[in-house]
Design a protein around this motif. Structure first.
Motif, PDB file in Angstrom:
ATOM      1  N   LEU A  27       0.789  -1.221   0.150  1.00 12.29           N
ATOM      2  CA  LEU A  27      -0.007  -0.067  -0.076  1.00 12.29           C
ATOM      3  C   LEU A  27       1.117   1.215   0.037  1.00 12.29           C
ATOM      4  N   THR A  28       2.046   1.007   0.567  1.00  6.28           N
ATOM      5  CA  THR A  28       2.673   2.078   1.147  1.00  6.28           C
ATOM      6  C   THR A  28       3.376   2.825  -0.631  1.00  6.28           C
ATOM      7  N   ARG A  29       4.085   1.175  -1.009  1.00  9.76           N
ATOM      8  CA  ARG A  29       4.734   1.647  -2.301  1.00  9.76           C
ATOM      9  C   ARG A  29       4.107   1.858  -3.737  1.00  9.76           C
ATOM     10  N   ASN A  30       2.420   1.683  -3.266  1.00  3.68           N
ATOM     11  CA  ASN A  30       1.597   1.714  -4.622  1.00  3.68           C
ATOM     12  C   ASN A  30       1.077   3.718  -4.446  1.00  3.68           C
ATOM     13  N   ALA A  31       0.904   4.393  -2.845  1.00  2.00           N
ATOM     14  CA  ALA A  31       0.625   5.195  -2.800  1.00  2.00           C
ATOM     15  C   ALA A  31       1.460   6.126  -2.646  1.00  2.00           C
ATOM     16  N   LEU A  32       3.245   5.769  -3.028  1.00  3.70           N
ATOM     17  CA  LEU A  32       4.666   6.768  -2.960  1.00  3.70           C
ATOM     18  C   LEU A  32       4.629   6.806  -3.979  1.00  3.70           C
ATOM     19  N   LEU A  33       5.061   5.564  -5.033  1.00  3.48           N
ATOM     20  CA  LEU A  33       5.608   5.572  -6.691  1.00  3.48           C
ATOM     21  C   LEU A  33       4.822   5.340  -7.504  1.00  3.48           C
ATOM     22  N   ASN A  34       3.444   5.173  -7.549  1.00  2.00           N
ATOM     23  CA  ASN A  34       2.616   4.677  -8.297  1.00  2.00           C
ATOM     24  C   ASN A  34       2.256   5.863  -9.319  1.00  2.00           C
ATOM     25  N   PRO A  35       2.561   5.318 -10.747  1.00  2.00           N
ATOM     26  CA  PRO A  35       2.411   7.047 -11.154  1.00  2.00           C
ATOM     27  C   PRO A  35       0.907   7.949 -11.452  1.00  2.00           C
ATOM     28  N   ASP A  36       0.527   6.769 -11.232  1.00  4.96           N
ATOM     29  CA  ASP A  36      -1.180   6.921 -11.306  1.00  4.96           C
ATOM     30  C   ASP A  36      -1.717   7.122  -9.491  1.00  4.96           C
ATOM     31  N   VAL A  37      -1.962   7.367  -8.974  1.00  2.42           N
ATOM     32  CA  VAL A  37      -1.999   7.718  -7.945  1.00  2.42           C
ATOM     33  C   VAL A  37      -1.637   9.295  -8.304  1.00  2.42           C
ATOM     34  N   ARG A  38      -2.926  10.217  -7.519  1.00  2.92           N
ATOM     35  CA  ARG A  38      -2.142  11.509  -8.358  1.00  2.92           C
ATOM     36  C   ARG A  38      -2.583  12.162  -6.235  1.00  2.92           C
ATOM     37  N   ILE A  39      -1.362  12.250  -5.650  1.00  2.00           N
ATOM     38  CA  ILE A  39      -2.012  12.835  -4.649  1.00  2.00           C
ATOM     39  C   ILE A  39      -1.561  14.542  -4.276  1.00  2.00           C
TER      40      ILE A  39
END
Length: 86
Positions: A27-39
């Motif tokens: 979950l942390t990897r996806n939230a911080l590194l995934n290019p599709d997640v827009r924070i």
């Protein structure tokens, strides 16, 4: 731990702790590194992101590149021991 926790439960606690750690890592990897997640707001404004290189880097990480050169066996020596006829 105390009197309320029996030694029979230790393996279950260890397995559940390991699995929970793996889930938190993913979950942390996806939230911080995934290019599709827009924070941040700059990326959320645009409907389509032009981030081909970032997506390629995310998908082709170093562990996947390393495993691509390895044979698809979990225990090669054990497989050779049982499959080779001498």
């Amino acid at each position: 731990m105390g009197r309320w926790m029996k030694p029979d439960v230790y393996p279950l606690v260890a397995a559940m702790s390991f699995v929970t750690g793996m889930c938190l890592f993913q979950l942390t990897r996806n939230a911080l590194l995934n290019p599709d997640v827009r924070i941040n707001k700059a990326h959320r404004r645009r409907a389509v992101l032009e981030n081909q290189e970032e997506g390629e880097k995310y998908a082709e990480h170093s562990l996947r590149k390393f495993l691509r050169t390895r044979p698809p066996e979990v225990m090669p020596s054990l497989n050779r021991f049982f499959s080779d006829h001498k």
